[in-house]
Design a protein around this motif. Structure first.
Motif, PDB file in Angstrom:
ATOM      1  N   PHE A  79       0.815  -1.201   0.000  1.00 45.64           N
ATOM      2  CA  PHE A  79       0.000   0.000   0.000  1.00 45.64           C
ATOM      3  C   PHE A  79       0.858   1.265   0.000  1.00 45.64           C
ATOM      4  CE2 PHE A  79      -3.617  -2.587   1.081  1.00 45.64           C
ATOM      5  CZ  PHE A  79      -3.097  -3.588   1.894  1.00 45.64           C
ATOM      6  N   LEU A  80       0.246   2.328  -0.436  1.00 48.92           N
ATOM      7  CA  LEU A  80       0.853   3.648  -0.300  1.00 48.92           C
ATOM      8  C   LEU A  80      -0.218   4.574   0.256  1.00 48.92           C
ATOM      9  CD1 LEU A  80       3.459   5.287  -0.802  1.00 48.92           C
ATOM     10  CD2 LEU A  80       2.381   6.084  -2.918  1.00 48.92           C
ATOM     11  N   GLN A  81      -0.076   4.924   1.522  1.00 47.99           N
ATOM     12  CA  GLN A  81      -0.972   5.883   2.146  1.00 47.99           C
ATOM     13  C   GLN A  81      -0.430   7.273   1.879  1.00 47.99           C
ATOM     14  OE1 GLN A  81      -3.910   5.418   3.902  1.00 47.99           O
ATOM     15  NE2 GLN A  81      -4.046   7.657   3.936  1.00 47.99           N
ATOM     16  N   MET A  82      -1.247   8.079   1.234  1.00 43.61           N
ATOM     17  CA  MET A  82      -0.811   9.418   0.848  1.00 43.61           C
ATOM     18  C   MET A  82      -1.672  10.432   1.586  1.00 43.61           C
ATOM     19  SD  MET A  82      -0.208   8.863  -3.254  1.00 43.61           S
ATOM     20  CE  MET A  82      -1.954   8.667  -3.625  1.00 43.61           C
ATOM     21  N   ASN A  83      -1.050  11.174   2.475  1.00 50.36           N
ATOM     22  CA  ASN A  83      -1.753  12.183   3.258  1.00 50.36           C
ATOM     23  C   ASN A  83      -1.324  13.581   2.824  1.00 50.36           C
ATOM     24  OD1 ASN A  83      -2.946  10.133   4.805  1.00 50.36           O
ATOM     25  ND2 ASN A  83      -1.256  10.156   6.280  1.00 50.36           N
ATOM     26  N   ASN A  84      -2.177  14.550   3.129  1.00 43.81           N
ATOM     27  CA  ASN A  84      -1.872  15.946   2.807  1.00 43.81           C
ATOM     28  C   ASN A  84      -1.419  16.089   1.353  1.00 43.81           C
ATOM     29  OD1 ASN A  84      -1.512  18.699   3.169  1.00 43.81           O
ATOM     30  ND2 ASN A  84       0.539  18.460   4.050  1.00 43.81           N
ATOM     31  N   LEU A  85      -2.219  15.561   0.449  1.00 44.73           N
ATOM     32  CA  LEU A  85      -1.856  15.597  -0.962  1.00 44.73           C
ATOM     33  C   LEU A  85      -1.811  17.025  -1.483  1.00 44.73           C
ATOM     34  CD1 LEU A  85      -3.842  12.488  -2.123  1.00 44.73           C
ATOM     35  CD2 LEU A  85      -1.421  12.874  -2.571  1.00 44.73           C
ATOM     36  N   LYS A  86      -0.911  17.244  -2.399  1.00 41.43           N
ATOM     37  CA  LYS A  86      -0.719  18.552  -3.006  1.00 41.43           C
ATOM     38  C   LYS A  86      -0.940  18.448  -4.508  1.00 41.43           C
ATOM     39  CE  LYS A  86       2.883  19.559   0.400  1.00 41.43           C
ATOM     40  NZ  LYS A  86       4.296  19.946   0.590  1.00 41.43           N
ATOM     41  N   PRO A  87      -1.276  19.531  -5.170  1.00 39.83           N
ATOM     42  CA  PRO A  87      -1.456  19.478  -6.629  1.00 39.83           C
ATOM     43  C   PRO A  87      -0.231  18.942  -7.350  1.00 39.83           C
ATOM     44  CG  PRO A  87      -2.372  21.513  -5.769  1.00 39.83           C
ATOM     45  CD  PRO A  87      -1.688  20.841  -4.612  1.00 39.83           C
ATOM     46  N   GLU A  88       0.942  19.196  -6.808  1.00 35.26           N
ATOM     47  CA  GLU A  88       2.166  18.697  -7.454  1.00 35.26           C
ATOM     48  C   GLU A  88       2.369  17.195  -7.288  1.00 35.26           C
ATOM     49  OE1 GLU A  88       1.913  21.243  -5.294  1.00 35.26           O
ATOM     50  OE2 GLU A  88       3.626  21.283  -3.896  1.00 35.26           O
ATOM     51  N   ASP A  89       1.507  16.538  -6.519  1.00 35.79           N
ATOM     52  CA  ASP A  89       1.548  15.075  -6.416  1.00 35.79           C
ATOM     53  C   ASP A  89       0.727  14.404  -7.522  1.00 35.79           C
ATOM     54  OD1 ASP A  89       1.241  15.465  -2.883  1.00 35.79           O
ATOM     55  OD2 ASP A  89       3.055  14.905  -3.977  1.00 35.79           O
TER      56      ASP A  89
END
Length: 126
Positions: A79-89
């Motif tokens: 898994f990849l938990q991605m928090n606080n995503l940003k537009p550059e992600d």
């Protein structure tokens, strides 16, 4: 032959979270290194995070505090938990695997991973 299938991509607002999953067709505990990569618009594919059979984890500096890679006990899914995503992600995220363990100096090299998923789109709006 190992096959990898990603899921969990989608569209979210900046600051929100997504969890990506990658399911392997065989058990992943044979000294495999499992990694997440992404290809941002107009950029080359880059390493995001990796985890190996010893649970060693490596992260790109740009995601180190916000993303977490993990694997399940059955060792067929990671898994990849991605928090606080940003537009550059925003971009296409790929999972990958190899029979060699992860190492800090090469976990992000795409040429060392023979097995790849098809990719899942992540969109982050401001």
């Amino acid at each position: 032959q190992m096959q990898l299938v990603e899921s969990g991509g989608g569209s979210v607002q900046s600051g929100k979270s997504l969890r990506l999953s990658c399911t392997a067709s065989v058990r992943t505990n044979n000294l495999y290194c499992m990694g997440w990569f992404r290809q941002l618009p107009g950029k080359e594919r880059e390493g995001v995070a990796s985890i190996d059979d010893y649970a060693d984890r490596y992260y790109a500096e740009s995601v180190k505090v916000r993303f977490t890679i993990s694997r399940d006990n059955a060792e067929t899914t990671f898994f990849l938990q991605m928090n606080n995503l940003k537009p550059e992600d925003a971009g296409v995220y790929y999972c990958a695997a190899r029979t060699r363990a992860c190492f800090k100096d090469d976990y992000a090299r795409t040429d060392l991973y023979p097995f790849w998923g098809q990719g899942t789109q992540v969109t982050v709006s401001p």
